[in-house]
Design a protein around this motif. Structure first.
Motif, PDB file in Angstrom:
ATOM      1  N   SER A   1     -12.747   1.265  11.258  1.00 44.67           N
ATOM      2  CA  SER A   1     -12.509   1.672   9.876  1.00 44.67           C
ATOM      3  C   SER A   1     -12.010   0.480   9.086  1.00 44.67           C
ATOM      4  O   SER A   1     -11.437  -0.459   9.649  1.00 44.67           O
ATOM      5  CB  SER A   1     -11.482   2.804   9.827  1.00 44.67           C
ATOM      6  N   VAL A   2     -12.230   0.530   7.780  1.00 47.77           N
ATOM      7  CA  VAL A   2     -11.702  -0.504   6.890  1.00 47.77           C
ATOM      8  C   VAL A   2     -10.517   0.042   6.112  1.00 47.77           C
ATOM      9  O   VAL A   2      -9.453  -0.561   6.048  1.00 47.77           O
ATOM     10  CB  VAL A   2     -12.795  -1.000   5.912  1.00 47.77           C
ATOM     11  N   ASP A   3     -10.697   1.242   5.550  1.00 46.27           N
ATOM     12  CA  ASP A   3      -9.667   1.785   4.665  1.00 46.27           C
ATOM     13  C   ASP A   3      -9.092   3.117   5.148  1.00 46.27           C
ATOM     14  O   ASP A   3      -8.292   3.737   4.464  1.00 46.27           O
ATOM     15  CB  ASP A   3     -10.241   1.981   3.262  1.00 46.27           C
TER      16      ASP A   3
ATOM     17  N   PRO B   1       0.813  -1.226   0.000  1.00 49.09           N
ATOM     18  CA  PRO B   1       0.000   0.000   0.000  1.00 49.09           C
ATOM     19  C   PRO B   1       0.847   1.278   0.000  1.00 49.09           C
ATOM     20  O   PRO B   1       0.426   2.295  -0.551  1.00 49.09           O
ATOM     21  CB  PRO B   1      -0.820  -0.124   1.294  1.00 49.09           C
TER      22      PRO B   1
ATOM     23  N   MET C   1     -10.213   5.863   5.066  1.00 48.49           N
ATOM     24  CA  MET C   1     -10.791   7.003   4.370  1.00 48.49           C
ATOM     25  C   MET C   1     -12.022   7.500   5.121  1.00 48.49           C
ATOM     26  O   MET C   1     -12.345   8.684   5.107  1.00 48.49           O
ATOM     27  CB  MET C   1     -11.166   6.634   2.928  1.00 48.49           C
TER      28      MET C   1
ATOM     29  N   GLU D   1       0.076   4.043  -2.799  1.00 45.41           N
ATOM     30  CA  GLU D   1      -0.363   5.380  -2.415  1.00 45.41           C
ATOM     31  C   GLU D   1       0.616   6.446  -2.891  1.00 45.41           C
ATOM     32  O   GLU D   1       0.207   7.558  -3.241  1.00 45.41           O
ATOM     33  CB  GLU D   1      -0.555   5.458  -0.896  1.00 45.41           C
TER      34      GLU D   1
ATOM     35  N   TRP E   1     -10.961  -1.018  15.920  1.00 42.73           N
ATOM     36  CA  TRP E   1      -9.816  -0.860  15.014  1.00 42.73           C
ATOM     37  C   TRP E   1      -8.698  -0.022  15.629  1.00 42.73           C
ATOM     38  O   TRP E   1      -7.534  -0.380  15.587  1.00 42.73           O
ATOM     39  CB  TRP E   1     -10.299  -0.238  13.701  1.00 42.73           C
TER      40      TRP E   1
END
Length: 327
Positions: A279-281, A148, A283, A152, A247
């Motif tokens: 959160s997952v990502d 990642p 964002m 990114e 998380w």
């Protein structure tokens, strides 16, 4: 050598067996790349650098020189864990640098979050470079770059946090054994390498550490209040199983005081903000639902056990409109 890009048909590493295959491949690749030369690694204690360290120790042993810089902004017990795991258990060639005073002196009176981040990042490179110059025969620099990070940086979302930064006289070849892996794969490999579960599954932690959770000019007493309240929160979440379901969670102690009562007397002290999100990502993020009784207990412990705090608040703000961190 590790390919520069993750193969499109690469199977996701989800089992100990798949992890072991990757580990064996990387040990062979590292030995081929490095030969009998020395490798330098900045070992933060985070999952990425820890997995790289464990891999390199298995591959080349004492040829790896790990430098752990304690900038005074780590969570309670983290420097001690790095020393225990790597120096005492894995017999790593570990250089420990306590640069707490150096960092905190540079940060004294600085309130702007971006300036604080730049000071912390710049000073870290300075300390690391000073230690590197004391060593002979270093030809390689190991980094915990993961897939990642590369994606990114290519997409312009953020600067590649592992790329560049060292002075020009330090022209090392890079060793990046986990650069085609996703974070979940890195954790599976960390477990297979025998790293402690708490180290492998530790929460995301910003490079500037607790510096971004001590809004305003950092003072030693308020920084200690952040560290101690964070330790209580982590302990209580672990006791109640929330460390497995939430998380990210931490405390913030801003430079703001309010009136309270302690031992029958007026107490003009800081407030502590508890932040817990799912959160997952990254964002987007949503506030975690914490049982009210547990929040009462955490509040009681923080206000009675941490000097300088008389009030605890819970942050219900999602992202957006708030970010996960405060600074």
């Amino acid at each position: 050598m590790v390919p520069d890009r993750r193969p499109a048909d690469m199977v996701r590493i989800t089992t100990p067996e798949l992890a072991q295959v990757f580990i064996d491949e990387q040990i062979a690749a590292i030995r081929e790349q490095v030969g009998d030369k020395k490798v330098l690694l900045a070992l933060s204690g985070g999952v990425d650098s820890s997995v790289v360290a464990a891999l390199l120790i298995k591959a080349i042993g004492d040829q790896l020189v790990s430098v752990h810089v304690n900038h005074g902004l780590l969570r309670k017990g983290e420097p001690e864990q790095v020393i225990e795991v790597f120096r005492n258990q894995m017999k790593a060639n570990l250089i420990y640098v306590d640069a707490t005073d150096r960092f905190l002196d540079k940060l004294a009176g600085v309130t702007d979050p971006e300036v604080k981040r730049k000071i912390i990042g710049g000073e870290f490179i300075e300390v690391f470079a000073e230690e590197a110059r004391k060593l002979d025969g270093i030809e390689f620099l190991a980094q915990g770059t993961i897939w990642p990070d590369i994606l990114e940086s290519e997409d312009g979302i953020k600067a590649h946090h592992n790329a560049g930064g060292l002075p020009e006289d330090m022209d090392f070849a890079l060793v990046e054994p986990i650069k085609i892996l996703f974070k979940d794969e890195v954790r599976v490999i960390g477990e297979q390498l025998g790293l402690p579960h708490g180290m492998v599954y530790r929460q995301p932690f910003p490079g500037p550490g607790l510096g971004v959770r001590c809004p305003g000019a950092i003072t030693r007493d308020r920084l200690e209040a952040v560290r101690e309240s964070d330790a209580i929160l982590r302990e209580e979440f672990a006791k109640n199983g929330l460390d497995q379901t939430v998380w990210q969670y931490f405390t913030v102690v801003p430079d703001f005081r309010s009136t309270g009562v302690k031992d029958g007397k007026r107490a003009f002290e800081w407030l502590c903000i508890v932040r817990a999100v799912n959160s997952v990502d990254v964002m987007t993020a949503t506030p975690a639902q914490i049982p009210f009784e547990l929040m009462e207990h955490i509040t009681d412990r923080i206000t009675h056990e941490v000097p300088g705090i008389n009030r605890v608040l819970y942050d219900f703000t999602p992202k957006p409109t708030g970010t996960v961190e405060f600074e």
